[in-house]
Design an enzyme around this catalytic site. Structure first.
Site, mmCIF file in Angstrom:
data_model
loop_
_atom_site.group_PDB
_atom_site.id
_atom_site.type_symbol
_atom_site.label_atom_id
_atom_site.label_comp_id
_atom_site.label_asym_id
_atom_site.label_seq_id
_atom_site.Cartn_x
_atom_site.Cartn_y
_atom_site.Cartn_z
ATOM 1 N N ASP A 483 0.799 -1.224 0.000
ATOM 2 C CA ASP A 483 0.000 0.000 0.000
ATOM 3 C C ASP A 483 0.828 1.268 0.000
ATOM 4 O OD1 ASP A 483 -2.705 -0.769 0.093
ATOM 5 O OD2 ASP A 483 -2.467 -1.409 2.169
HETATM 6 C C1 BGC Z 1 0.001 0.968 6.344
HETATM 7 C C2 BGC Z 1 -0.333 -0.243 5.546
HETATM 8 C C3 BGC Z 1 -1.805 -0.357 5.403
HETATM 9 C C4 BGC Z 1 -2.417 0.938 4.926
HETATM 10 C C5 BGC Z 1 -3.906 0.833 4.968
HETATM 11 C C6 BGC Z 1 -0.638 2.172 5.763
HETATM 12 O O1 BGC Z 1 -0.358 3.276 6.553
HETATM 13 O O2 BGC Z 1 1.387 1.121 6.425
HETATM 14 O O3 BGC Z 1 0.210 -1.383 6.126
HETATM 15 O O4 BGC Z 1 -2.118 -1.354 4.486
HETATM 16 O O5 BGC Z 1 -2.018 2.015 5.700
HETATM 17 O O6 BGC Z 1 -4.541 1.969 4.497
HETATM 18 C C1 NOJ Z 2 -1.886 -4.194 5.281
HETATM 19 C C2 NOJ Z 2 -3.031 -4.173 4.347
HETATM 20 O O1 NOJ Z 2 -4.195 -4.656 4.999
HETATM 21 C C3 NOJ Z 2 -2.760 -5.012 3.131
HETATM 22 O O2 NOJ Z 2 -3.822 -4.914 2.239
HETATM 23 C C4 NOJ Z 2 -1.469 -4.607 2.493
HETATM 24 O O3 NOJ Z 2 -1.213 -5.489 1.435
HETATM 25 C C5 NOJ Z 2 -0.324 -4.617 3.476
HETATM 26 N N1 NOJ Z 2 -0.660 -3.816 4.608
HETATM 27 C C6 NOJ Z 2 0.967 -4.124 2.858
HETATM 28 O O4 NOJ Z 2 0.927 -2.771 2.589
#
Ligand code: BGC
Ligand code: NOJ
Length: 811
Positions: A483
């Site tokens: 993400d």
């Molecule tokens: C986090 C990710 C997460 C995302 C969700 C980010 O700030 O680092 O792990 O998937 O937010 O919106």
């Molecule tokens: C957590 C999110 O829920 C998932 O969708 C994503 O792939 C990982 N973070 C990595 O960013």
């Protein structure tokens, strides 16, 4: 250091001190009514949707962190104490918290009084039961009073914690005998209400928080408890709660059971005959009459245990490694159920108000759940697919109650579409139910835009194949699985925060990771098409998969490992040419899982590079070297301090990808070494470093660059659960569902020894024995099915046959 122990017989983790490094929680509920419960009785309940139908209040960011829950206060004349120790924190003489499968039990004692509090949500009923057994262990009579306490949330948890100008005037309750009803919003909606009841007459009650706690008082020592006198307050506005006072005298050795029920009820559509504003209580009565006696409660608890035993028995291994047995048979499957139910909505790290169901998250959760209750997986697939757009892209998230796509977040994560193929292919392999492909499913939840599920898959595939960049690799969009890899946010002004809501298709940024996904799930799509008799689509898909394979070899290989991406200026990301972020874990795991580079000898190189550059004793980091400053062309990933989260944290989710990739090339020793590093049960002994619960996976463990290397965060709701279960059950132990049957092809470390497995697959039970006389890591030399020699590892499923006895000889 440990703070408890596994009791595998009881399928419990027994916590022996309230002072765990962080709250260690459990989930109650299987279907609609859910509660989170910590080892000191903190937590909250909700119905279906943690944001929209929150039943009790919880304050994230509280001081102390975990200080709201369903609490019971005992005032014995000398002390005021709580069975789970919070919120009074009065030291108790003994304490244990047993987190079991769908229940938690607190055993504690003080001044000769023993409390045994059992909390669970019965199967198919919208309530949580708290059975509190109090025993006088002295040889004299004991007189004391007991106060219960729950604080109601005014339903929408976001509104509840923001819209005070309205909310402080709308709280309403009703009291009927020992039942306290919370009916805020009933006035206009007359739809739902909650209630908290006890199965005996009460000596008093409170429904106003201020009256119960006392002015300016916290909840540790409420005034009513100190005074031993409930105020019989009736809340009007402000903060509605439910508290019962029960005065008890127990003779020497005597025990008494009290059954508390926190329930939720929805009225039938037809509202005509009810008086305005008066709760129609029949729904509550129907629930309450089922739990009036200890016998009824014990029977409901037995039913819950039987429900779980049956589910978990669908995959059961007996090996000589107790950690493997425990994780495969109990905790990993349990966590898969929880992630399936919650997606990323409600945990102690997810507030229940932010993210709901994730498109990619729920598709992946399903991979570890589909063998448990395939019918629910089917329903989920149809819900998810209905949030897809006509062009194949998808809302990134949707709300569990409404099942509608979340407009605030929108779409543009270009890996999303392909996860639908992953989920559907797992479902088809598990069940053989190809009829799902003919189900008519909306696009964007609009009936007029509906098409068969098969068409949804075709559009998923096509979305990727028609959105390629200059290197013929898939466009990354806002981000892919990672993400925080926001390669199209270069337009942000320096000094301004990153934008994750940039254009859905960046000008040119491309993802090697999505390319790996496309090869892996594109092959599945082609196989599905062949099964549907659509050979033309299958052939075309195969061609495009081959082209993508070639594109990865041509533009996605960096010499020692797979590149991660190209940014919007076509600069390499995850290359030895980069100053920081030279190697990323995701494409190494996924490309090899997809088979890319295996015959070219690149797979081995890529995985060796992972070991050399990314490995630590606590798991494999997501990238190295960590980004030490914020880069505009990379986005959120470089906003994290080095070693945390996507910036070089140990993201547990993609560790199993690498472990599975190792099994693809037959390296069982290394696959298992990776498995062990993040496996909760294997690292129970370092709980003081790891900090989160030793019975479930966490999303992230701090990487080598972090101050607290080895410390985990974000336990429970992570795709790690599903992927490690796939890794352990399918890749390592080797029992792989396929379209035509069950394939058995283990990849284990030397010395793992023989093992036995029972697997329910399409309503047949497979009794599997794996023998490894030559102590090899991979390879099957002989298979026996029902006493007869069998060609190959695939055991075709035969309709109507209920049992298979299989012996697999590795060698
Ligand atoms: C986090 C990710 C997460 C995302 C969700 C980010 O700030 O680092 O792990 O998937 O937010 O919106
Ligand atoms: C957590 C999110 O829920 C998932 O969708 C994503 O792939 C990982 N973070 C990595 O960013």
């Amino acid at each position: 250091m440990k703070f408890g122990y596994f009791d595998d017989q009881a399928k419990e983790y027994v916590i022996t001190t309230p002072d765990t490094p962080l709250p260690w929680i459990n989930y109650l509920g299987t279907q609609d009514f859910f509660s989170l419960i910590s080892n000191t009785c903190g937590g909250y309940s909700f119905y279906k949707d943690a944001k929209l139908l929150r039943i009790t209040r919880y304050r994230y960011n509280n001081i102390p962190v975990d200080s709201n829950g369903k609490y019971y206060y005992i005032h014995d004349g000398e002390d005021i104490w709580n069975p789970g120790t919070m919120p009074s924190k009065t030291p108790v003489d003994s304490y244990e918290c047993h987190h079991g499968i769908g229940y938690s039990r607190f055993l504690s004692s003080k001044n000769g009084l023993k409390a045994d509090l059992l909390a669970f949500v019965p199967v198919n009923t919208s309530c949580e039961i708290n059975k509190l057994t109090l025993t006088n262990t002295t040889d004299k009579p004991k007189t004391f009073s007991l106060f219960s306490y729950v604080e109601f949330c005014l339903w929408n948890a976001v509104d509840d914690s923001t819209n005070f100008q309205r909310n402080l005037s709308i709280g309403e309750v009703e009291i009927e005998g020992s039942t306290i009803y919370h009916k805020t919003e009933y006035r206009e909606r007359r739809k739902h209400y909650s209630f908290f009841s006890v199965n005996c007459p009460v000596d008093g009650y409170d429904t106003s928080r201020d009256a119960f706690l006392g002015h300016n008082n916290g909840n540790a020592f409420p005034d009513a408890v100190k005074k031993n006198k409930a105020g019989n307050s009736v809340a009007s506005g402000w903060y509605p709660i439910a508290s019962h006072q029960i005065n008890l005298t127990l003779s020497a050795g005597e025990s008494r059971d009290l059954v508390f029920v926190l329930g939720y009820s929805e009225n039938p559509q037809d509202q005509k005959f009810i008086a305005p504003n008066v709760i129609r209580k029949d729904g509550a009565h129907k629930i309450l009459e089922q739990f009036q006696t200890t016998q009824q409660v014990d029977a409901a608890f037995a039913e819950l245990n039987a429900y779980w035993s049956k589910l978990l028995s669908r995959y059961h291994v007996e090996s000589k490694d107790e950690n493997v047995n425990r994780m495969a048979n109990i905790w990993n499957q349990y966590q898969c159920m929880v992630t399936f139910n919650m997606s990323r909505s409600a945990s102690y790290y997810e507030s229940g108000t932010g993210r709901g169901m994730g498109f990619r998250d729920s598709c992946q959760d399903l991979l570890g759940f589909v063998h448990l209750i395939p019918e629910r997986a089917r329903e989920r697939i149809l819900d998810i697919a209905a949030t897809q757009f006509e062009d194949g892209s998808a809302y990134h998230q949707y709300q569990p109650l409404t099942k509608k796509g979340n407009l605030d977040i929108g779409s543009g994560f270009n890996d999303d579409p392909l996860w639908l193929i992953a989920a559907v292919s797992a479902y088809l392999k598990e069940t053989g139910d190809f009829s799902i492909l003919n189900e008519i499913v909306d696009f964007d939840n609009q009936k007029e835009k509906a098409a068969p599920l098969y068409e949804h898959l075709r559009r998923s595939f096509e979305y990727t194949s028609t959105h390629l960049g200059p290197h013929k690799l898939p466009l990354i969009g806002r981000a892919d699985w990672n993400d925080c890899l926001n390669l199209n946010c270069f337009s942000t002004e320096p000094g301004e925060p990153f934008q994750t809501t940039g254009p859905s298709e960046g000008p040119v940024a491309e993802s090697v990771f999505i390319a790996g996904m496309f090869v892996k799930y594109g092959k599945e799509f082609a196989q599905i098409s062949r099964h549907m008799g659509d050979n033309e689509t299958a052939a075309k898909a195969e061609q495009e998969v081959d082209a993508m394979y070639q594109a990865v070899l041509d533009a996605g290989w960096d010499g020692e490992w797979f590149l991660r991406a190209y940014d919007a200026q076509s600069q390499k990301i995850g290359s030895k040419e980069c100053k920081e972020g030279q190697i990323f874990i995701e494409p190494q795991g996924f490309c090899v899982m997809a088979g890319i580079g295996v015959k070219e000898g690149l797979a081995e190189k890529a995985l060796d590079s992972v070991k050399e550059h990314l490995d630590t004793k606590y798991g494999i980091m997501i990238l190295q070297p960590a980004y030490t400053q914020y880069y505009l062309n990379l986005g959120e990933i470089s906003s994290y301090p080095p070693g945390y989260k996507e910036n070089a944290g140990i993201f547990c989710h993609n560790n199993p990808w690498v472990s599975i990739a190792e099994t693809v090339i037959g390296r069982g020793n290394r696959a298992f070494e990776i498995y062990k590093k993040t496996c909760p049960s294997y690292i129970e002994n370092i709980s003081e470093i790891h900090c989160t619960e030793p019975y479930v996976y966490s999303q992230m463990v701090a990487g080598a660059d972090a101050v607290f290397h080895g410390q985990a965060k974000n336990s429970w709701l992570t795709g790690t659960a599903a992927w490690t279960f796939c890794n352990l059950s399918q890749a390592i132990l080797g029992v792989q569902p396929s379209y035509d049957g069950l394939c058995i092809n283990p990849c284990i470390p030397e010395g793992f020894g023989d093992f036995k497995l029972t697997r329910t697959f399409r309503d047949a039970v497979y009794h599997i024995e794996v023998k490894n006389p030559d102590n090899v890591q991979k390879g099957v030399k002989k298979v026996n099915v029902d006493g007869k020699e069998h060609e190959g590892c695939l055991i075709p499923f035969e309709e109507g046959k209920k049992e298979y006895h299989v012996t697999v000889y590795m060698g």
